[in-house]
Scaffold this active site. Sequence first.
Site, PDB file in Angstrom:
ATOM      1  N   LEU A 229       0.814  -1.218   0.000  1.00 39.87           N
ATOM      2  CA  LEU A 229       0.000   0.000   0.000  1.00 39.87           C
ATOM      3  C   LEU A 229       0.850   1.273   0.000  1.00 39.87           C
ATOM      4  O   LEU A 229       1.711   1.452   0.866  1.00 39.87           O
ATOM      5  CB  LEU A 229      -0.916  -0.005   1.237  1.00 39.87           C
ATOM      6  N   ASP A 230       0.575   2.158  -0.941  1.00 41.51           N
ATOM      7  CA  ASP A 230       1.215   3.478  -0.996  1.00 41.51           C
ATOM      8  C   ASP A 230       2.737   3.413  -1.063  1.00 41.51           C
ATOM      9  O   ASP A 230       3.417   4.379  -0.680  1.00 41.51           O
ATOM     10  CB  ASP A 230       0.802   4.335   0.206  1.00 41.51           C
ATOM     11  N   ALA A 231       3.285   2.301  -1.539  1.00 42.60           N
ATOM     12  CA  ALA A 231       4.742   2.188  -1.602  1.00 42.60           C
ATOM     13  C   ALA A 231       5.227   1.940  -3.016  1.00 42.60           C
ATOM     14  O   ALA A 231       6.377   1.587  -3.231  1.00 42.60           O
ATOM     15  CB  ALA A 231       5.212   1.076  -0.666  1.00 42.60           C
TER      16      ALA A 231
END
Lengths: 286, 286, 286, 286
Positions: A229-231
Site C-alpha cells: 500500500l502506498d509504496a
Amino acid sequence: MTSSARARLLISCPDRPGIVAAVSQCLCEQGANIVHSDQHTTDPAGGVFFMRIEFDLPELDSRGASLTRALEPIASRFQMDWKLAYAARLKPMAIFASKEDHCLLELLWRWRAKEMVADIAMVVSNHTDLRGLVEAYGIPFHHIAVTRERQDQAEAAQLQLVEGKVDLIVMARYMRILSPSFIRRFPNRIINIHHSFLPAFVGADPYAQAYSRGVKLIGATAHYATETLDAGPIIEQDVERVDHRNNVEDLKRIGRHVERMVLARAVTWHLEDKVLVYGNKTVVFA
Amino acid sequence: MTSSARARLLISCPDRPGIVAAVSQCLCEQGANIVHSDQHTTDPAGGVFFMRIEFDLPELDSRGASLTRALEPIASRFQMDWKLAYAARLKPMAIFASKEDHCLLELLWRWRAKEMVADIAMVVSNHTDLRGLVEAYGIPFHHIAVTRERQDQAEAAQLQLVEGKVDLIVMARYMRILSPSFIRRFPNRIINIHHSFLPAFVGADPYAQAYSRGVKLIGATAHYATETLDAGPIIEQDVERVDHRNNVEDLKRIGRHVERMVLARAVTWHLEDKVLVYGNKTVVFA
Amino acid sequence: MTSSARARLLISCPDRPGIVAAVSQCLCEQGANIVHSDQHTTDPAGGVFFMRIEFDLPELDSRGASLTRALEPIASRFQMDWKLAYAARLKPMAIFASKEDHCLLELLWRWRAKEMVADIAMVVSNHTDLRGLVEAYGIPFHHIAVTRERQDQAEAAQLQLVEGKVDLIVMARYMRILSPSFIRRFPNRIINIHHSFLPAFVGADPYAQAYSRGVKLIGATAHYATETLDAGPIIEQDVERVDHRNNVEDLKRIGRHVERMVLARAVTWHLEDKVLVYGNKTVVFA
Amino acid sequence: MTSSARARLLISCPDRPGIVAAVSQCLCEQGANIVHSDQHTTDPAGGVFFMRIEFDLPELDSRGASLTRALEPIASRFQMDWKLAYAARLKPMAIFASKEDHCLLELLWRWRAKEMVADIAMVVSNHTDLRGLVEAYGIPFHHIAVTRERQDQAEAAQLQLVEGKVDLIVMARYMRILSPSFIRRFPNRIINIHHSFLPAFVGADPYAQAYSRGVKLIGATAHYATETLDAGPIIEQDVERVDHRNNVEDLKRIGRHVERMVLARAVTWHLEDKVLVYGNKTVVFA
C-alpha cells in the site's frame, strides 16, 4: 498533438554501446523523423538504459507494421523491453472515485480542454454522489457498492467492467483498497494519489496529526499502485505552504488542491508515454 | 532595524476578551508607537492567545523599566507568559558545527551582510577543519573533541563555554547528539536542521534510500531541539525538486542547499523574536 | 466559516498612537471576542495605518447596530476609512466571461466546494458558449453581445444587470475593455486577471513574443481594474516554469493554469475582506 | 564529475533525418559510451536541431583526436555547428565585480565546494572593496578603476587581462556597462544577472518603483550579454515572494538572494556545456 503520423518508442534494456546508433539508424531508414528524444542510463558501465523517442512517420497506419518488424531484431539483440505507441490511438482509461470530486473534476476538465488526451471510458464509484457530474460530461458512470463482507464480489464486478476495456485505471480519491490480485492484473497501470507530509504521520487522521505537529508544508504523491500500500513507484510529488493560521479544515482544503494538481500531472505524463518504471522507481521524461 | 527605540513585546496567555485592549492602552499611555502587530488565537473560546507587538518608544533605555512596571499588572491579570526584547540588544549566540561548512557559511555571510542581526559569540566544533574559516570572520573558534567514551566531559566543556554567555545555540550540521540534560538547559533555544523526505526514511543513509525510492522532492526542516530527537517544534520547512538524472551525490548537494536556506530563515526569525512556541508547535509571525 | 456571530472590521487611517487601544477597548466593551487581527503601518511616524480584525459577537444581528454606533466616534476621532462586514452576509458578485472557461470553472468549482464563499448572482458574457456550463451550476447566465459600434449600449445593459445587485465584478478572461465610466462606478470592486512575463512584452500576441525570447517563467497578475488598463493595484501574482520544450501552445496552456490559480486566490481574499487598497497598491492580510 | 574519460558533444544544425543515427554510430565505432543525451528540435520539418551527448571514452586524451577526425565529415554533411568539450579540462573564467559581494561569494563558495567546476583565473573589479575576500580564496584580484572619461583605457586594460586567458566572463553585479566592441569579442561567453519584475519598471531605482506598485514577486534573470543591454538570450530566471510588510530595503535584500541563486545556476550550466544558444534564446539541457 494527436497527429496521425506521431508515435513514441519506449525502450529499457541493459546499457551497452550501440543502442542509440542501432535504433536511430533503423528509424531513419524507415523514414521516421525524430521530434524529441530523451535518454537516461543509471550507470554507463552495466546499468539500465532508458530511451523515449517521439517521431513522425508519414502514413504511420500503413507503415507502422513494417517499422515494428524492422525494430524486432534490434530489440532482440539488446534484450529490450520496448513499446511503440501511436499518439492518435487514445488510451482507454477508467477513473475510480468515491465521494470527493476534486481529483475527478480536475481530470475531466483537462480532458475536455484537450490538455489531457485520453479516451475516458467510464467512471466507477462505490457511491452515487458523483453520477450527475460525470454524466454531464457524457461519460458512463457505474455504481458498484463495496462492503467489507462482499469486497470480492465488488471487485469481480469492477474487473468485468474494466478488463480488456481500459489501459489505465486512475484512483481519483477512491477510498477503498484494491486487492493484490486485482492490482497484479494492471502492473504499472493503476495510478493512485495520496497526501504526504514531512515528517510522515502514521495512523488515523494524518491531517490532525500534521496540524498538532505544526508542519509548514502539505504535500501529495502520485504513484503506481503495487501490492504494498502506498509504496509503489513515485511519479510526481509537490507541496504547498501552510502556517499556524490554518486549521485542520484548511490543511485538508490545501491538501485537496495539491492532490488534484499532482494527480493530473502524473496521469497526463503516463498518457503521453513519458513514464518508465524500473525496480520501484520511475524515470519521467517530462 | 536595530534602532535604539525599537522593542518587541511577546505574549502568550489563555484567550479571553480584553487582552488587546489592555496591552495597547498601556503601550499608548507609555508613549509607545506600534509599528507591527500580529495576533493569533488557537480558539476564541478558551484557546491560547499569542501576540507580538513591535513598537518604538523614544528613550527606550531610560523608559523601558517604567514600561515593564506598567505591563506587570496586566500580565498578571491575564496570566501571561511574556517577554520584552530590545532590538538594539543583540542576542548572543553560539554556532555548533562539525566538518560540513554550508550551514555555517550561510549564517556567517548573512550576519556580515547585516541580514541576520546577532552577536555571534563563538563557534564550537568537535573538529578543527572549520577553524580558519571562522577566525577569518573574527569570531572565536573552540575545538572540543567529542568521543563516545568521554561525551559527558565534552558536554561539560561545551556548557562551560556557553552557559550564561549565549541566548541561542544553532546546530549548523553539528553531527553529535546533545544529551537531554544539556537540551533541558536551553528550552526552545537550540535550533537544529535536518533533511526531510516524502515519505520518511528511517535508518542509515536516508539519501541512498530516497534515491532508490525515486523521490521527486528533497526537503529540510528546522526545529527546536527537544529531548526527543528531531521531534521538536518545527520552525520552517522547504523542498527542492529532483529527478531521475540526479544521483545520490546530487541529492546530497541539493539537500545542502535547502538546509542552509531553511536554517538561515529559522535562525533569523528566532533572532527577530518572531517565533512563539506552545506545546510541540510554533506560531511564526514571519 | 460563515458563523452568524462572525464579523470583520477593516480600518485605514493616518497612523498615530492609540488607535489599537481605542478600537480593541470598544470591541471588548461591546462583548466581541477577537479571533484574528492584522495590522500594518507604512510608517510609524505619520504613515498610513491598516487594521483588519475578525471577531465573534454573539447575537450579531441584533447587536451589530449598537457596535456600529459605538465605533462611530472612534472612527471620527482618528479620521478612519472603515467598514464592518458580517461573514454570514454573502457578497453578491457577477462574473464576466467571454469564451474561455478556465477561470470561470475554477471559480464555480471553489464556490460549489464552499472554498470560496459568495453569492454568485449571475454570469454575464458577450458570447453564448458558456451558457450550458453556467446554467448546470444553477446560476443565471446573461448574454450581452458587445460590438465595437454599440459598446455604449452593451455597457448600459450590463450596468442595468449589475448596478445595485452586486458588490463585486470578476473579469474571468472577459476579453472586452470596460469603459472608464463603468469602472468608476465600482472602485476597487472589479478584479481582473492578466498574464505577466519577465521581461514585459508589449503589443500583439505576448505568448509568441515570450516564446521567441525564450523566457523561463510564465506568470499571471490579478489586480483591481482602474481606468488605466492593467495598471491597477496588484492583489496577487504567481509564476510557473517553462523551458525550450514548450511551444507557444504549451505556454498558453501553462498560462491558463497560473491564471486560474491566481484569480481564484485574489477573489477569495477579496470576499473574505482581506484586501485593503491605498494609493495604487494593496495590503493583503492573507 | 571531472573524470578524464568524460566528454560532451554539442551540436546545432538544420533538422533532417539521420543526424542521431550518424552521430551515435560514429561514437559507438570510436568506443565511446553515451552517459546522457538530450535532443531538441524546434520543428521536425525544417527546424533547428540541438543535441548534447555526454559520453565516456577511455584514454580520451590520446583518442580524442581520432574521434574529432571521425566526426568531421558528419559535421560537414549535416552543416553542424559543433563543439567537443573535455570535462577534465576546466574552463578558465574571470569574474567581474564591483562593491556588492553576494553574487561573487555564492560563486566562490560553490567553486570551493566543487559544486561548480571551473578554473577561476581572476576577479576583476573597478573597486578595491572585495580584494581581501577574493585573495582569501587564493584567487588573483585585479583592480582596474573605470571612470566615465577613461572607459576606453579601462576596457583595454581589462581586455589585456582576459583575452586568450579566459573562456567565460561572469558579471557578478559588475555595475559598469561593457562596450559593444568588448562584448563582441566574447559572444555567448559573458553571463550577466539583473533583477526582473512583473510588470517591468523602466528608469531609476526599480526597487522603489516595485515597492510603490506593490508587487508580490521579485525576480532575477541571468542572460548572455549582447550589445543590446539586458536583452540577450535568457539562461535562467526565478522569483521570490514579497508582501506589503517588506520595505524597499527588504525588496533589495530578497532581490540579492534570488540574484545569487539564479546566477550560480546559470554559470554552472554554462560550465557543464548545458546551454546552447540560437537566435536570441537558449536551449538549456539542465
